[in-house]
Design a protein around this motif. Structure first.
Motif, mmCIF file in Angstrom:
data_model
loop_
_atom_site.group_PDB
_atom_site.id
_atom_site.type_symbol
_atom_site.label_atom_id
_atom_site.label_comp_id
_atom_site.label_asym_id
_atom_site.label_seq_id
_atom_site.Cartn_x
_atom_site.Cartn_y
_atom_site.Cartn_z
ATOM 1 N N LEU B 121 0.873 -1.103 -0.118
ATOM 2 C CA LEU B 121 -0.192 -0.085 -0.075
ATOM 3 C C LEU B 121 1.073 1.412 -0.119
ATOM 4 C CD1 LEU B 121 -3.219 0.367 0.392
ATOM 5 C CD2 LEU B 121 -2.261 1.476 2.755
ATOM 6 N N LYS B 122 0.894 1.987 -0.859
ATOM 7 C CA LYS B 122 1.557 3.356 -1.047
ATOM 8 C C LYS B 122 1.013 4.309 -0.382
ATOM 9 C CE LYS B 122 4.597 5.624 -4.328
ATOM 10 N NZ LYS B 122 4.181 6.877 -3.919
ATOM 11 N N GLN B 123 1.965 4.788 0.654
ATOM 12 C CA GLN B 123 1.581 5.794 1.374
ATOM 13 C C GLN B 123 2.022 7.051 0.671
ATOM 14 O OE1 GLN B 123 1.193 6.809 4.657
ATOM 15 N NE2 GLN B 123 1.186 4.813 6.019
ATOM 16 N N PRO B 124 0.795 8.025 0.691
ATOM 17 C CA PRO B 124 1.006 9.238 -0.235
ATOM 18 C C PRO B 124 1.869 10.251 0.680
ATOM 19 C CG PRO B 124 -1.178 9.482 1.393
ATOM 20 C CD PRO B 124 -0.446 8.133 1.565
ATOM 21 N N ASP B 125 2.763 11.108 -0.326
ATOM 22 C CA ASP B 125 3.902 11.925 0.440
ATOM 23 C C ASP B 125 3.017 13.176 0.871
ATOM 24 O OD1 ASP B 125 5.579 10.290 -0.642
ATOM 25 O OD2 ASP B 125 5.845 11.017 -2.710
ATOM 26 N N VAL B 126 1.868 13.458 0.430
ATOM 27 C CA VAL B 126 1.354 14.624 0.896
ATOM 28 C C VAL B 126 -0.308 14.505 1.478
ATOM 29 C CG1 VAL B 126 0.480 17.213 0.127
ATOM 30 C CG2 VAL B 126 2.356 16.162 -0.973
ATOM 31 N N PHE B 127 -0.327 14.868 2.764
ATOM 32 C CA PHE B 127 -1.690 14.630 3.184
ATOM 33 C C PHE B 127 -2.423 15.866 3.181
ATOM 34 C CE2 PHE B 127 0.882 11.202 5.124
ATOM 35 C CZ PHE B 127 0.067 10.257 4.815
ATOM 36 N N ASP B 131 -7.923 22.558 5.348
ATOM 37 C CA ASP B 131 -6.871 23.426 4.599
ATOM 38 C C ASP B 131 -5.658 23.189 5.230
ATOM 39 O OD1 ASP B 131 -7.587 24.334 7.307
ATOM 40 O OD2 ASP B 131 -7.822 26.569 6.758
ATOM 41 N N LEU B 132 -5.170 22.293 5.917
ATOM 42 C CA LEU B 132 -3.971 21.867 6.404
ATOM 43 C C LEU B 132 -3.212 20.955 5.372
ATOM 44 C CD1 LEU B 132 -2.063 21.896 8.600
ATOM 45 C CD2 LEU B 132 -3.072 19.722 9.435
ATOM 46 N N VAL B 133 -2.371 21.287 5.023
ATOM 47 C CA VAL B 133 -1.360 20.295 3.930
ATOM 48 C C VAL B 133 -0.161 19.979 4.820
ATOM 49 C CG1 VAL B 133 -0.701 20.364 1.750
ATOM 50 C CG2 VAL B 133 -2.479 21.527 2.141
ATOM 51 N N ARG B 138 9.059 17.512 1.495
ATOM 52 C CA ARG B 138 9.711 18.758 1.712
ATOM 53 C C ARG B 138 9.501 19.309 2.903
ATOM 54 N NH1 ARG B 138 7.369 22.408 -2.913
ATOM 55 N NH2 ARG B 138 5.807 20.983 -3.004
ATOM 56 N N HIS B 139 9.193 18.752 3.833
ATOM 57 C CA HIS B 139 9.050 18.410 5.373
ATOM 58 C C HIS B 139 8.568 20.003 5.871
ATOM 59 C CE1 HIS B 139 10.881 16.773 8.817
ATOM 60 N NE2 HIS B 139 11.221 15.770 8.108
ATOM 61 N N LYS B 140 7.350 20.116 4.996
ATOM 62 C CA LYS B 140 6.785 21.545 5.466
ATOM 63 C C LYS B 140 5.258 21.271 5.698
ATOM 64 C CE LYS B 140 5.860 23.640 1.296
ATOM 65 N NZ LYS B 140 5.997 25.121 0.487
#
Lengths: 489, 223
Positions: B121-127, B131-133, B138-140
C-alpha cells in the motif's frame, strides 16, 4: 559454571563428614600421643644404653682381671678357681659366671652349675680355630641369653694365651643382667601407662576445650532458629565476648540480620504504600461512578465521568507497569542488553521529549561532556528521563537543569544531573529511593507521579552494577550522580 | 472485515466486540480455546484476536494448530504476560503482533488496521486535512496557504496524526513514535507537546483540526 558446581555438590555429600569437635579431639589426641611416645622412646633408649654400658664395663672389667691373671701368672688356675668359688658356691644368683676353655674347646674350669645354665655354644665365637682366635681376641657381639632358670645373662668370649707354656685359652664371662632387664621392662610398662593416661587426658581435655570453644556457635544456631518474621529484630548477644574468629562471624551474622530486617521493613512499607497508591485512584473511580449513577444525567455528564475514569485507569495501568518493571528487574537472573554508546545521544533524545514541557516552564536544559557507557540503551534512557522529569516537576519556572557526562579514570562513566529546583529535605534524603516514597508536598507538583521514578533509577543502576548518589540542599537544588562501571569486556 | 475474538473473560470479550463493531468491523467471540479453534478453522475471518491464557486450549496451542492446518490469517496476541520471551514465542509461532494488557483500545484498533492494511500500500507524500497540507517530502506544513513554523519534533507529531487521519492516536503511541520513548513515559509531556502544536496549527483558525479524546489520545480530522 556456578550451576554446574552446585549440581556436583550433592554427589560429594555421602562422604561422612567429621564434626569440628571430632576433628579437634583426634588432632589433639594424636599430637599428644606422638609427643609422649617420642619422649618415652627416647627415655627408654637412654636408660637402655646407659645400663648396657654399665654391663659392658663390668664384663670388660672381669675379662681384664682374668686376662691379667692368665697372661701373667703360671698358677692362674689357682686364682681363677678361688674367684669362681667365691661366686659359685656362696651366692645364690652369682653376679657373673666364668669359664676357661682350651683350644680343643674343652672346659678347663668353670663356675659351679655353669654348664647346665649357660652351655658353651651359646657364647659368641665359642669354639673357633686358633688362627681366628689370634686375629680376633675379643668377640664383637655380645649375646644376651635367657637361661632356663629364668634369668638373663650377657655373654662374652675372649681368647688369650697363658705364659709358660703358651697355650690359647678362651675366657667366657656371663654376667647376670636380670635386674637391669627388669628395670627396663618396668620402665617400659610405666611409659605405656603414662601414654595411656595421656591419651585419656588429651581426649577429655580436648572434648572440654572444643565444646567450650564451639559453644558460641550453638548459641548462634539457637538465635538463628528463633528468628522469624515477627522476631526479625533478634540478634546474637554481645559478640564482643566471643573468640576473635567467631566474633567476625557473629558480627557478620548480625549485620546480615540487619540488612534482612531493612529489606523486610522496605517490603512492608512498599506493600503498604502500594495499597495506598491503589486506594487513591480506586476511591476516585468508585466515588465518581456512584455519584454519576445516583440520578439521571445528560450524556455529556456521563461522558465526563467516563473520561475521568479512563484517566484513573491509565494511572493504575502505569502503576502496574512500574511495579512489574521493578519486580522483574529485581529478579537476580535479570539480564540487560549491553551496548557501548555515548549517553549524550540519549540525553538529547530525552531533552527533545521534554522540550515542550521545558519551554512551558521556561526551563534551561543543558548538557556537557563526553564519554562512552556500557549498558542497556533503553534503561539508561529511562534513568535520564526519570531524573529530568523530576527536575522539571519539582522546581520553579526558570529552573536550570544540567547533565554532565564524564569518563572516570577506571573507565566507568559518571552521569550527573543537577538542577536548581526545590531540593529535598535532609530528613527525607535517605528514603528518597524507597518505593512509593514521596515528600508531603510532591503531590502538588506532580499529581500523576507514582513515587516510583527514583526507585526505578536505583533499580536500573543496580542492574548495571552501578551506583547512584544524591546530594540536595533545600531551596537550592539537587544533584544526582550515576556511576556506570565499565562493561564486562 | 470479520474478526474473531478468542478471549475467556466475558466482559473483556464483550467490550472488544462492541468496540470493533463501532469501528466498522464484524466480530465473533469465542470464550475458550477449543471453540475458538473450531470457529477459526470453519469461519472465514480476516483476523484473529487471541488471548494466551485460555481454558481448554492455550492461545499458543491455538495458533500452532492454525498454522499447522495452513490457515494463514493474521493473529494478534493479547496477554497479561509481557516477558520478552513470551513476546518472542508469540511472534515465532506466527503471530503478527502482540499487545500487553492493559492496553488502550484505540491502540488495538490502530494495530488491527495496520495489520489488515499491510502489503503493497503506497503511502501518499502529501496529506490534506481541511485546509491543512502536510508535505512529507519537503518537510513543511501549511494551513490556509500559510507556512507553519514547526520544530522537527512538532512536524513529526503532526505527520503521525496526519498519517492516521480520523483515527485516535494514543499518547503512548505518540511518545513511542515521535520520541522513541518506548517505556511508560510521562504522558503529560505529550499533552504539553500537543498543546503547543495546537497553538500553531489550530489557534489562529476558526475550524479546529486536532481533537482530544480525553484519557485516550488525539485525533486529526475535519469535523
Amino acid at each position: 559454571m556456578s550451576l554446574k558446581s552446585a549440581e556436583q555438590a550433592p554427589h560429594a555429600e555421602p562422604r561422612r563428614r567429621w564434626s569440628i569437635t571430632q576433628r579437634l579431639v583426634v588432632t589433639y589426641t594424636l599430637s599428644a600421643v606422638a609427643m609422649l611416645a617420642i619422649t618415652a622412646i627416647f627415655l627408654n633408649w637412654t636408660l637402655h644404653s646407659s645400663l648396657h654400658k654399665a654391663e659392658q664395663d663390668y664384663i670388660d672389667d672381669r675379662i681384664r682381671v682374668y686376662r691379667g691373671i692368665i697372661e701373667h701368672s703360671p698358677d692362674f688356675l689357682f686364682f681363677v678357681l678361688q674367684d669362681i668359688e667365691w661366686q659359685g658356691s656362696f651366692v645364690k644368683y652369682p653376679q657373673y659366671y666364668a669359664r676357661l676353655l682350651n683350644d680343643q674347646c674343652h672346659i678347663i674350669i668353670e663356675t659351679a652349675h655353669m654348664n647346665k645354665l649357660i652351655p658353651i655354644e651359646k657364647f659368641p665365637d665359642a669354639c673357633v680355630t686358633k688362627e681366628t682366635s689370634k686375629v680376633r681376641p675379643k668377640s664383637d657381639n655380645n649375646v644376651v641369653y635367657r637361661s632356663e632358670n629364668g634369668r638373663s645373662y650377657l655373654l662374652e668370649t675372649y681368647w688369650t694365651k697363658t705364659v709358660e707354656p703358651s697355650q690359647p685359652v678362651a675366657i667366657q664371662i656371663a654376667i647376670d643382667i636380670t635386674s637391669q632387664e627388669n628395670i627396663i621392662q618396668t620402665n617400659q610398662r610405666q611409659m605405656i601407662a603414662i601414654i595411656m593416661a595421656g591419651i585419656l587426658f588429651a581426649v577429655l581435655f580436648s572434648v572440654v576445650v572444643a565444646r567450650r570453644v564451639l559453644s558460641p556457635l550453638n548459641e548462634l544456631a539457637e538465635t538463628a532458629k528463633q528468628i522469624s518474621m515477627d522476631k526479625i529484630s533478634m540478634r546474637a548477644t554481645d559478640p564482643e565476648r566471643w573468640p576473635v574468629e567467631l566474633q567476625t562471624l557473629a558480627i557478620a551474622f548480625n549485620e546480615m540480620l540487619g540488612r534482612l530486617e531493612n529489606s523486610f521493613i522496605c517490603l512492608f512499607h512498599s506493600a503498604a504504600n502500594l495499597a495506598h497508591a491503589l486506594r487513591t485512584p480506586i476511591n476516585i473511580l468508585m466515588g465518581e461512578a456512584e455519584v454519576a449513577l445516583s440520578q439521571e444525567r445528560s450524556p455529556d455528564e456521563y461522558r465526563k465521568v467516563l473520561e475521568s475514569s479512563l484517566e484513573e485507569h491509565m494511572r493504575l495501568s502505569r502503576l502496574i507497569e512500574a511495579v512489574f518493571f521493578l519486580s522483574r528487574a529485581e529478579n537476580p537472573s535479570a539480564a540487560i542488553e549491553r551496548s557501548l554508546f555515548n549517553p549524550l545521544e540519549e540525553v538529547e533524545k530525552v531533552f527533545s521529549f521534554y522540550e515542550a514541557l521545558a519551554a512551558d516552564k521556561k526551563a534551561q536544559l543543558t548538557s556537557h561532556g563526553d564519554g562512552l557507557v556500557s549498558g542497556d540503551r533503553i534503561f539508561i534512557r529511562r534513568v535520564i528521563s526519570n531524573l529530568v522529569s523530576n527536575a522539571l516537576y519539582y522546581s520553579t519556572p526558570g529552573v536550570k537543569i544540567d547533565i554532565t557526562v564524564k569518563q572516570l579514570e577506571d573507565n566507568s562513566l559518571e552521569l550527573v544531573v543537577s538542577d536548581t529546583g526545590f531540593g529535598i529535605d535532609d530528613k527525607n534524603l535517605s528514603r528518597i529511593f524507597e518505593r512509593f516514597f514521596r515528600e508531603e508536598t510532591s503531590n502538588v507538583c506532580n499529581p500523576n507521579g507514582s513515587g516510583l521514578g527514583l526507585s526505578i533509577v536505583k533499580c536500573i543502576m543496580d542492574l548495571h552494577k552501578g551506583t547512584v548518589t544524591i546530594q540536595s540542599v533545600l531551596g537550592q537544588g539537587t544533584t544526582i550522580s550515576c556511576i556506570f562501571p565499565p562493561g564486562p569486556n | 472485515m470479520r474478526i474473531l475474538i478468542i478471549e475467556d473473560e466475558v466482559k473483556a470479550a464483550e467490550y472488544l466486540r462492541k468496540g470493533f463493531s463501532e469501528n466498522g468491523f464484524v466480530s465473533d467471540v469465542a470464550n475458550d480455546g477449543e471453540d475458538g479453534l473450531h470457529l477459526a478453522l470453519t469461519g472465514d475471518y480476516d483476523l484473529i484476536i487471541l488471548d494466551v491464557g485460555l481454558p481448554e486450549r492455550s492461545g499458543w496451542s491455538v495458533i500452532s494448530e492454525l498454522r499447522r492446518k495452513e490457515k494463514e490469517m493474521p493473529v494478534l496476541f493479547l496477554t497479561a504476560r509481557d516477558a520478552v520471551e513470551d513476546r518472542i514465542k508469540g511472534l515465532e509461532l506466527g503471530a503478527d503482533d502482540y499487545l500487553v494488557k492493559p492496553f488502550v483500545f484505540s491502540e488495538l484498533v490502530a494495530r488491527v488496521r495496520t495489520i489488515l492494511r499491510r502489503g503493497p500500500l503506497k503511502q501518499p507524500d502529501v496529506f490534506t486535512v481541511g485546509d491543512l497540507v502536510i508535505d512529507l517530502v519537503r518537510h513543511k506544513a501549511t494551513r490556509a496557504n500559510l507556512r507553519l513554523d514547526l520544530t522537527p519534533k512538532e512536524f513529526s507529531l503532526l505527520s503521525l496524526l496526519a498519517r492516521r487521519t480520523g483515527e485516535v492516536v494514543s499518547r503512548t503511541l505518540i511518545a513511542e513514535q515521535v520520541w522513541d520513548m518506548n517505556f511508560d513515559s510521562d504522558t503529560n509531556v505529550v499533552d504539553v507537546a500537543v498543546r503547543r502544536l495546537r497553538a500553531k496549527v489550530d489557534d489562529p483558525h476558526e475550524a479546529k483540526l486536532i481533537h482530544t479524546l480525553r484519557g485516550v489520545g488525539y485525533v486529526l480530522e475535519e469535523r
